[in-house]
Design a protein around this motif. Structure first.
Motif, mmCIF file in Angstrom:
data_model
loop_
_atom_site.group_PDB
_atom_site.id
_atom_site.type_symbol
_atom_site.label_atom_id
_atom_site.label_comp_id
_atom_site.label_asym_id
_atom_site.label_seq_id
_atom_site.Cartn_x
_atom_site.Cartn_y
_atom_site.Cartn_z
ATOM 1 N N SER A 1 0.824 -1.215 0.000
ATOM 2 C CA SER A 1 0.000 0.000 0.000
ATOM 3 C C SER A 1 0.853 1.258 0.000
ATOM 4 O O SER A 1 0.382 2.319 -0.375
ATOM 5 N N GLY A 2 2.095 1.162 0.428
ATOM 6 C CA GLY A 2 3.092 2.187 0.179
ATOM 7 C C GLY A 2 3.139 3.405 1.050
ATOM 8 O O GLY A 2 2.913 3.361 2.240
ATOM 9 N N ALA A 3 3.431 4.534 0.385
ATOM 10 C CA ALA A 3 3.677 5.788 1.097
ATOM 11 C C ALA A 3 3.445 6.973 0.179
ATOM 12 O O ALA A 3 3.446 6.843 -1.036
ATOM 13 N N LEU A 4 3.279 8.125 0.796
ATOM 14 C CA LEU A 4 3.277 9.382 0.087
ATOM 15 C C LEU A 4 4.706 9.913 0.167
ATOM 16 O O LEU A 4 5.266 10.018 1.272
ATOM 17 N N ALA A 5 5.321 10.206 -0.985
ATOM 18 C CA ALA A 5 6.733 10.597 -0.990
ATOM 19 C C ALA A 5 6.994 11.745 -1.944
ATOM 20 O O ALA A 5 6.283 11.936 -2.936
ATOM 21 N N SER A 6 8.040 12.491 -1.635
ATOM 22 C CA SER A 6 8.494 13.599 -2.466
ATOM 23 C C SER A 6 9.978 13.787 -2.198
ATOM 24 O O SER A 6 10.494 13.369 -1.152
ATOM 25 N N VAL A 7 10.675 14.426 -3.140
ATOM 26 C CA VAL A 7 12.089 14.754 -2.937
ATOM 27 C C VAL A 7 12.311 16.196 -3.375
ATOM 28 O O VAL A 7 11.844 16.611 -4.440
ATOM 29 N N VAL A 8 13.024 16.949 -2.539
ATOM 30 C CA VAL A 8 13.479 18.280 -2.930
ATOM 31 C C VAL A 8 15.002 18.295 -2.922
ATOM 32 O O VAL A 8 15.641 17.536 -2.184
ATOM 33 N N VAL A 9 15.555 19.141 -3.787
ATOM 34 C CA VAL A 9 17.001 19.347 -3.832
ATOM 35 C C VAL A 9 17.246 20.812 -3.501
ATOM 36 O O VAL A 9 16.702 21.706 -4.153
ATOM 37 N N ASN A 10 18.027 21.039 -2.448
ATOM 38 C CA ASN A 10 18.382 22.395 -2.041
ATOM 39 C C ASN A 10 19.754 22.736 -2.586
ATOM 40 O O ASN A 10 20.713 21.992 -2.371
ATOM 41 N N LEU A 11 19.825 23.849 -3.310
ATOM 42 C CA LEU A 11 21.080 24.322 -3.865
ATOM 43 C C LEU A 11 21.586 25.447 -2.977
ATOM 44 O O LEU A 11 20.852 26.402 -2.701
#
Length: 135
Positions: free
Chosen positions: A115-125
């Protein structure tokens, strides 16, 4: 006086989404041309099951041709890029990356997922050269 806001630019690498199968979710290509520092953050909402590994690839090509995964532990600050979590809500895991090439792309590899997960990725410069991030 300069605030942190003027010296860091945040890019959305993987838009927030439900990951409900064993898969590789490929993010956007991020141009690091004006940045000297890079921080990758995996953001997890409610996790019901599964293991989630972040992979960071780099290339000098804007289309990521010939991309190479960054696996050298001397170039990754923090723990390894896996987040084996179950039943966690609102978790953020971050890693510093020593950049070598101009572009990066992040992938989330999910395993043991039903059933998984809610996910996101950000990259900070950070440590931006030339023009600063817009306020």
């Amino acid at each position: 006086m300069q605030s942190l806001h003027s010296t860091v630019e945040t890019k959305l690498a993987v838009a927030p989404q439900a990951i409900t199968t064993d898969t590789t979710t490929t993010g956007e290509i991020i141009d690091l041309a004006n940045a000297e520092a890079v921080e990758v953050s995996l953001i997890l909402g409610t996790v019901t099951d599964g293991d989630y590994e972040v992979q960071v690839f780099e290339s000098d090509d804007s289309g990521m041709s010939g991309e190479v995964e960054i696996t050298d532990t001397n170039r990754i600050m923090g723990n390894d890029l896996s987040a084996a979590v179950t039943g966690v809500t609102d978790a953020v895991s971050s890693w510093g990356i020593v950049k070598s090439l101009r572009h990066v792309r992040v992938k989330i590899v999910s395993t043991s997922t039903t059933s998984g997960a809610l996910a996101s990725v950000v990259v900070n410069l950070g440590k931006l050269r030339g023009s600063l991030a817009s306020d």
